[in-house]
Write an enzyme that holds these catalytic residues in place. Structure first.
Site, PDB file in Angstrom:
ATOM      1  N   HIS A 163       0.648  -1.036   0.209  1.00  0.00           N
ATOM      2  CA  HIS A 163       0.368   0.033   0.317  1.00  0.00           C
ATOM      3  C   HIS A 163       0.629   1.134   0.374  1.00  0.00           C
ATOM      4  CE1 HIS A 163       0.014  -0.817   4.528  1.00  0.00           C
ATOM      5  NE2 HIS A 163       0.218   0.490   4.800  1.00  0.00           N
ATOM      6  N   GLU A 190      -7.497 -12.034 -15.455  1.00  0.00           N
ATOM      7  CA  GLU A 190      -5.493 -12.513 -14.381  1.00  0.00           C
ATOM      8  C   GLU A 190      -5.247 -13.141 -13.842  1.00  0.00           C
ATOM      9  OE1 GLU A 190      -5.627  -9.668 -11.542  1.00  0.00           O
ATOM     10  OE2 GLU A 190      -7.387 -10.546 -10.117  1.00  0.00           O
ATOM     11  N   ASN A 204      -1.361  -6.852 -14.264  1.00  0.00           N
ATOM     12  CA  ASN A 204       0.320  -6.963 -13.677  1.00  0.00           C
ATOM     13  C   ASN A 204       0.031  -8.601 -12.940  1.00  0.00           C
ATOM     14  OD1 ASN A 204      -0.021  -4.038 -13.437  1.00  0.00           O
ATOM     15  ND2 ASN A 204      -0.947  -4.167 -11.153  1.00  0.00           N
ATOM     16  N   CYS A 220      -6.199  -2.542 -16.850  1.00  0.00           N
ATOM     17  CA  CYS A 220      -6.346  -1.435 -15.625  1.00  0.00           C
ATOM     18  C   CYS A 220      -4.849  -1.748 -14.884  1.00  0.00           C
ATOM     19  CB  CYS A 220      -7.193  -1.349 -14.344  1.00  0.00           C
ATOM     20  SG  CYS A 220      -7.135  -3.376 -13.885  1.00  0.00           S
TER      21      CYS A 220
HETATM   22  C1  PEP Z   1      -3.021  -6.115 -12.021  1.00  0.00           C
HETATM   23  O1  PEP Z   1      -3.183  -7.283 -10.922  1.00  0.00           O
HETATM   24  O2  PEP Z   1      -3.034  -5.861 -13.018  1.00  0.00           O
HETATM   25  C2  PEP Z   1      -4.563  -5.220 -10.873  1.00  0.00           C
HETATM   26  C3  PEP Z   1      -4.652  -3.947 -11.453  1.00  0.00           C
HETATM   27  O3  PEP Z   1      -4.548  -5.429  -9.941  1.00  0.00           O
HETATM   28  P1  PEP Z   1      -3.350  -5.489  -8.800  1.00  0.00           P
HETATM   29  O4  PEP Z   1      -2.132  -4.945  -9.522  1.00  0.00           O
HETATM   30  O5  PEP Z   1      -4.364  -4.510  -7.659  1.00  0.00           O
HETATM   31  O6  PEP Z   1      -3.132  -6.961  -8.371  1.00  0.00           O
HETATM   32 MG    MG Z   2      -4.312  -8.040 -10.261  1.00  0.00          MG
END
Ligand code: PEP
Ligand code: MG
Length: 759
Positions: free
Chosen positions: A367, A608, A631, A679
């Site tokens: 965080h 994901e 990600n 995202c």
């Molecule tokens: C991702 O996995 O790309 C994502 C946006 O979520 P986080 O980074 O919070 O896992």
């Molecule tokens: Mg994620």
């Protein structure tokens, strides 16, 4: 090999000594002596590779002439030691002088030695030196000898890398130069500044070295701290007197004796007078005693080591209580460095003085990294190799783009970074002028840009007119800052803030995505493989009470606004979506019964987990939209932990396999007529954003600081050029080829300045 001293024991001791040593030169001297003894050989030497003179230098020896230390230097490839360094392989010879590469160095008196065993010391693929044993008579070092020396070298590598980096190992030929550490890039940007070490309370190993300004004051507060601990222990002993055995109670007596023993406080006092502040002096002395006690062959005394450490920590805790860092104490350009940095600590530094963050643990999604990105503070996490205590006050250059920290940077490096930083500032100012213009290509293709949020500071009003909404609100962020699960009302207030700030724009709220590396202090999850474990929807479906409260809070918060959308993280199976939807419907029903009527919000699934790539039809029947978490998709497709610095160079969302998967997702969503966005971090990378636009994604969601560059790129590249870029890129086989192709094309389009700096 001496059977009485098991290898492992010798190894353990040597490593402990080397690790704990404040003076590595002395530790190396002990090390060669111990190795010589354990292997019953005549000579043990250590050659350090000095990158500046590109040569191996004899650093320490027992057996060769000591005058040769610092005098004998070999190029890589020169002599047998040079050969070990060149091949980066052990070399075991019974008759060394007959080897064609044997070279005689007069200063060492080496001709008397027949047998030779040398092993390279390698840290993160970098050769740091060579460890050698030699014997006068012909001897074939056996497999066990070889394995021992290799293990020794491997263990020594990390310690040596630290020492070289911090200058705690004085090189005989050159003054300690600049050192570079690498970690995981957690927030982009660069900074030059001074290190302030955030020491976790009462951790003897993370106390920084500081020169006291007032020696007498340091001694007085040491005495006071010892007195406080004595009092604490006396009181604790009294409280427990009736409840514990006489034997256990005797321990309190031992503690009291240790504290009253003039020796300890006198030793610490002496160290203060030598030029250490009280906490540093205490840590030094305690560490020395602990090491000594751990080494003795007496069970009783060995156990006392733990007592001494415990007492040391108690005294330290009192000393640290008294040394609050006041805002005025922070240097103009503070680089906060700590094992783990909490958001609270971050808040103690005045924003205008906070230039960068470095944490040993944590990751790009911890965080504090999320906060740092939102605030635009360059950050590097996962710098596991950083020797914290020795960094205090050091001048450093931080590169958040590439995850690097340069300690004691050369003037040349500082000048280079100085101009890069100036360019970034100038670019930000220039780009600011077009931020209120649409995110549209020159040929009229509109590419909606959204933001990722999680904190109150993300709701800046100026943002609203520049975006199409919030593409990802990470609800776990407020949960991480809290001290317990927030109540339905507390959550509803938080969510209402977000929804109201951005209304009428849509806000995509993701249900709690904890697990992996995102822990809640009040709900710890300990697992061997957290990223493959209890994460995201797996946790919340197992705890419907938590999910229900969250869904109800979201629905309540959205009353009258109608801009809430809900996103489900870490979905692997279609029935997880069914279960979550059932809970959502129940929440709507229950609220309805309480008189709170809510329309069913649009619901989406995060793509994901690679399994979802092959279940899109079934998912599309159930939800309204998709959002790709690039990600995690990258980490799971490439089998690379996104936060592990050892494999950070393998983690790349521009890997051809990831891009191929992304292109396929965009295409399939078109077929299924489901809107799809991205995202993950790839969306905030100008080159990545162009690729995603070319692939046909409907929107891109990113951290607010990434918006200006992405918008600038989109406004300068036609949709056809972006589509062509996708085709060219998909034909490439390696991440390096992809990156350099992207760089080449963006350079042609005069957009290279939008990309992070390259080597
Ligand atoms: C991702 O996995 O790309 C994502 C946006 O979520 P986080 O980074 O919070 O896992
Ligand atoms: Mg994620």
């Amino acid at each position: 090999m001496e059977s009485k001293t098991p290898m492992l024991e010798v190894l353990r001791r040597v490593i402990q000594e080397v690790n704990g040593a404040r003076n590595l030169d002395a530790a190396l001297a002990t090390m060669v002596r111990r190795i010589r003894k354990a292997m019953r050989t005549d000579v043990c030497s250590f050659y350090l590779y000095d990158a500046e003179i590109e040569a191996l230098v004899l650093m320490e020896t027992i057996g060769l002439h000591s005058q040769a230390v610092g005098q004998v230097t070999l190029r890589v490839g020169e002599g047998l030691v040079g050969l070990v360094a060149e091949r980066e392989e052990p070399l075991n010879l019974e008759d060394a002088p007959s080897h064609p590469r044997f070279r005689y160095f007069e200063a060492t008196g080496e001709e008397r030695y027949s047998s030779f065993l040398g092993v390279p010391i390698i840290h993160q693929r970098r050769m740091l030196g060579v460890l050698v044993v030699q014997q006068a008579e012909k001897r074939r070092y056996d497999e066990e000898d070889e394995a021992f020396l290799i293990t020794m070298g491997a263990q020594l590598a990390g310690v040596l890398a630290h020492a070289l980096a911090t200058g705690s190992l004085s090189k005989p030929t050159l003054p300690g130069g600049q050192a570079m550490f690498t970690g995981v890039p957690a927030s982009p940007g660069m900074a030059i500044g001074e290190v302030v070490v955030v020491a976790p309370l009462a951790d003897l190993d993370s106390v920084p070295d500081l020169i006291p300004t007032d020696v007498e004051h340091e001694i007085a507060r040491l005495k006071e701290a010892i007195e406080c601990v004595r009092e604490e222990i006396r009181a604790a002993g009294e409280r427990l007197a009736n409840r514990i055995s006489a034997q256990e109670l005797a321990l309190f007596e031992v503690y009291q004796q240790m504290l009253s023993e003039a020796a300890l406080s006198q030793e610490v006092e002496k160290r203060i007078r030598e030029g250490q502040w009280a906490p540093g002096a205490l840590a030094d002395v305690v560490r020395r005693h602990v090491q000594y006690l751990e080494r003795v062959d007496d069970d009783y005394l060995r156990e006392r080591a733990a007592d001494v450490r415990d007492l040391g920590r108690r005294v330290l805790a009192h000393l640290q209580e008294e040394t609050p860092q006041t805002p005025a104490n922070f240097p103009e350009s503070t680089i906060l460095v700590g094992d783990e940095i909490s958001v609270a600590t971050l808040g103690e530094v005045p924003r205008e003085r906070l230039a960068g963050l470095v944490s040993l643990r944590g990751s790009s999604t911890s965080h504090v990294a999320i906060v740092a990105r939102a605030m635009g503070i360059p950050t590097v996490s996962g710098m596991v190799d950083l020797p914290l205590p020795r960094l205090s006050g050091a001048e450093v250059v931080l590169d958040g783009h590439r995850g690097r920290l340069f300690v004691r940077p050369s003037d040349e490096l500082k000048a280079r970074y100085g101009s890069l930083i100036a360019e970034e500032i100038a670019l930000t100012e220039v780009l600011e002028h077009e931020q209120d213009l649409p995110s549209e290509t020159p040929d009229g293709h509109v590419m909606p840009l959204m933001v990722n949020t999680g904190l109150a500071i993300d709701t800046a009003v100026s943002l609203k007119k520049r975006i199409s909404g919030v593409g990802l609100y990470r609800t776990e962020v407020p949960f991480m800052i809290a001290e317990r699960f927030p109540s339905e009302q507390e959550q509803a207030r938080l969510y209402r803030d977000q929804l109201e700030s951005f209304a009428p724009l849509p806000v995509v709220m993701r249900t709690l995505d904890i697990g992996g590396d995102k822990d809640l202090p009040y709900f710890p999850i300990e697992e061997a493989n957290p990223f493959l474990g209890w994460r995201g929807i797996r946790v919340t479906l197992d705890h419907p009470e938590v999910l229900m409260v969250q869904l109800r809070a979201m629905l309540r918060a959205a009353q009258g606004l109608d801009n809430l959308q809900i996103l489900l993280p870490m979905v692997t199976n279609v029935d997880e979506v069914d279960d979550a939807l059932r809970l959502l419907d129940r929440a709507i029903r229950e609220l309805g019964e309480e008189g709170v009527v809510s329309p069913r919000p649009r619901v989406g699934v995060m793509l994901e987990v690679p399994a979802t790539l092959y279940q899109l039809d079934a998912l599309a029947e159930r939800v309204d939209f998709f959002s790709v978490g690039s990600n995690d998709l990258t980490q799971y497709l490439l089998a690379v932990d996104r936060n592990n610095p050892r494999v950070a160079s393998l983690y790349d969302s521009c890997h051809p396999a990831v891009l191929c998967a992304m292109a396929r997702l965009a295409e399939e969503s078109r077929r299924l007529k489901k809107p799809i966005s991205v995202c993950g971090e790839l969306a905030g990378d100008p080159a990545g954003a162009l690729l995603l636009m070319g692939m046909g994604f409907d929107s891109l969601s990113m951290n607010a600081p990434s918006l200006p560059r992405v918008r600038a790129a989109i406004r300068r590249v036609s949709i056809d050029a972006a589509k062509a870029l996708v085709q060219e890129t998909l034909a490439l086989n390696t991440p390096v080829a992809v990156r350099s192709h992207l760089f080449g094309r963006l350079s042609e389009w005069q957009l290279a300045h939008l990309l992070p700096p390259r080597d």
